[in-house]
Design a protein around this motif. Structure first.
Motif, PDB file in Angstrom:
ATOM      1  N   ALA A 125     -87.216   2.113  -8.402  1.00  0.00           N
ATOM      2  CA  ALA A 125     -87.471   0.689  -8.166  1.00  0.00           C
ATOM      3  C   ALA A 125     -87.322   0.316  -6.697  1.00  0.00           C
ATOM      4  CB  ALA A 125     -86.524  -0.153  -9.027  1.00  0.00           C
ATOM      5  N   ALA A 126     -86.418   1.001  -5.999  1.00  0.00           N
ATOM      6  CA  ALA A 126     -86.158   0.674  -4.590  1.00  0.00           C
ATOM      7  C   ALA A 126     -87.239   1.194  -3.653  1.00  0.00           C
ATOM      8  CB  ALA A 126     -84.804   1.234  -4.165  1.00  0.00           C
ATOM      9  N   ALA A 127     -87.916   2.262  -4.055  1.00  0.00           N
ATOM     10  CA  ALA A 127     -88.868   2.927  -3.157  1.00  0.00           C
ATOM     11  C   ALA A 127     -90.235   2.247  -3.182  1.00  0.00           C
ATOM     12  CB  ALA A 127     -88.992   4.401  -3.529  1.00  0.00           C
ATOM     13  N   THR A 128     -90.257   0.976  -2.802  1.00  0.00           N
ATOM     14  CA  THR A 128     -91.518   0.243  -2.715  1.00  0.00           C
ATOM     15  C   THR A 128     -92.204   0.563  -1.387  1.00  0.00           C
ATOM     16  OG1 THR A 128     -90.463  -1.661  -1.667  1.00  0.00           O
ATOM     17  CG2 THR A 128     -90.535  -1.627  -4.089  1.00  0.00           C
ATOM     18  N   ASP A 129     -93.491   0.279  -1.315  1.00  0.00           N
ATOM     19  CA  ASP A 129     -94.219   0.500  -0.060  1.00  0.00           C
ATOM     20  C   ASP A 129     -93.607  -0.318   1.077  1.00  0.00           C
ATOM     21  OD1 ASP A 129     -95.970   2.308  -1.113  1.00  0.00           O
ATOM     22  OD2 ASP A 129     -97.571   0.855  -1.486  1.00  0.00           O
ATOM     23  N   GLU A 130     -93.205  -1.545   0.769  1.00  0.00           N
ATOM     24  CA  GLU A 130     -92.615  -2.418   1.795  1.00  0.00           C
ATOM     25  C   GLU A 130     -91.314  -1.822   2.337  1.00  0.00           C
ATOM     26  OE1 GLU A 130     -91.024  -7.047   2.302  1.00  0.00           O
ATOM     27  OE2 GLU A 130     -91.768  -6.321   0.370  1.00  0.00           O
ATOM     28  N   ALA A 131     -90.456  -1.340   1.422  1.00  0.00           N
ATOM     29  CA  ALA A 131     -89.174  -0.766   1.852  1.00  0.00           C
ATOM     30  C   ALA A 131     -89.392   0.510   2.654  1.00  0.00           C
ATOM     31  CB  ALA A 131     -88.302  -0.480   0.634  1.00  0.00           C
ATOM     32  N   MET A 132     -90.323   1.342   2.210  1.00  0.00           N
ATOM     33  CA  MET A 132     -90.577   2.610   2.909  1.00  0.00           C
ATOM     34  C   MET A 132     -91.177   2.369   4.292  1.00  0.00           C
ATOM     35  SD  MET A 132     -91.768   5.332  -0.011  1.00  0.00           S
ATOM     36  CE  MET A 132     -93.123   4.380  -0.674  1.00  0.00           C
TER      37      MET A 132
END
Length: 321
Positions: A125-132
């Motif tokens: 759930a944390a590994a979104t495109d925005e976060a990456m």
């Protein structure tokens, strides 16, 4: 072709009654397709072994299956599951499941699987495109601020040999040709070319000399643990960050692992933990903190985004750390 498109075509040809019947047939066929996705592969004393069982076993046995071709892997896994069913039934007959040690192991396995599943979901759930992309941009800024040097070197056994080579270079000898003839470096066939490197990729003595030189200049003899070096700097530049797609997998791992570690820390802070194996003061001042590089149940490979870069040259030169 979707069921909706199919129904429309039937409706135009056969009328609404025909379409309704076709829809019923499609719905009736759905459970069969779902079963086909998880077929029964074998039975042991009437107990089924399905494709899902094989998939789970392959995950568990992965290290032992790495060198096998798909057909051999499948056969070995199925044979393992058959034996496991047979032996498990024998264990049940001997009342193994009623033993205290079995119940302890079962409880541990249950908790471990629960932890694995939850942390895997948190990491995903944390590994979104925005976060990456945010992590990538921050790392790219750090990378771009670092300088790297493209240099050649000639490795010699003594200082006198190094001084002699420098004299030849001053008289106009070609550096690459001298490296091929006289360097003790295994990579001398490349003319002593080390490619681009950063300060931390070389032993300190070598880095200090190389980064102090201007492009086109040749060093005085430089002593390191490998011998005596004569260094020529070809070019200097700021490091270039790799493209996002090149390191996306590594960044995803980093983001997932960090999210998992943060989540465990949050849960730990909210929990009442009593360490009865040590004094209360010691337990409070030195809590056991999860190490995301070692204890992550999801087991992705650890890679800090700043390190997620393709190597310009293999790290096997004598001057490398």
């Amino acid at each position: 072709m979707t069921a909706l498109t199919f129904d429309k075509k039937l409706g135009s040809r056969l009328g609404l009654a025909g379409a309704a019947m076709a829809g019923c047939l499609l719905l009736a066929g759905a459970p069969v397709r779902a079963q086909d996705a998880n077929p029964v592969l074998a039975k042991v004393n009437g107990v089924e072994i399905r494709q899902n069982d094989v998939t789970l076993a392959e995950e568990e046995l992965a290290p032992n299956l790495a060198q096998m071709d798909p057909a051999t892997k499948r056969e070995n896994v199925l044979a393992f599951l058959i034996d496991m069913k047979i032996v498990a039934k024998a264990a049940e007959d001997k009342k193994i499941a009623e033993r205290a040690d079995f119940k302890s192991r079962l409880d541990f396995a249950r908790n471990r699987i629960l932890m694995d599943q939850l942390l895997a979901a948190e990491g995903k759930a944390a590994a979104t495109d925005e976060a990456m992309k945010k992590v990538y941009e921050e790392a790219a800024k750090q990378i771009s601020s670092d300088q790297e040097v493209h240099a050649r070197h000639i490795l010699l056994e003594t200082e006198d040999e190094a001084k002699a080579v420098i004299e030849e270079l001053k008289k106009g000898a070609d550096f690459a040709e001298l490296a091929k003839k006289k360097s003790k470096d295994p990579g001398a066939s490349d003319g002593g070319d080390l490619g681009f490197f950063t300060k931390d990729q070389m032993v300190p003595e070598f880095s200090a000399a190389a980064f102090a030189l201007e492009p086109g200049k040749i060093s005085e003899p430089v002593k390191s643990q490998f011998g005596w070096h004569v260094i020529k700097v070809e070019e200097k530049r700021n490091r270039k960050a790799p493209e996002f797609d090149q390191v996306k997998g590594q960044i995803e791992t980093y983001v997932s692992r960090k999210a998992q570690a943060d989540y465990v820390t949050k849960l730990r802070q909210a929990a009442k933990v009593e360490r009865l194996d040590q004094p209360a003061d010691a337990a409070k001042s030195d809590p056991a903190k999860p190490d995301p590089a070692k204890s992550d149940p999801a087991k992705p490979d650890q890679a800090a985004p700043a390190d997620a870069k393709p190597a310009d040259k293999p790290a096997d030169k004598p001057a490398k750390k």
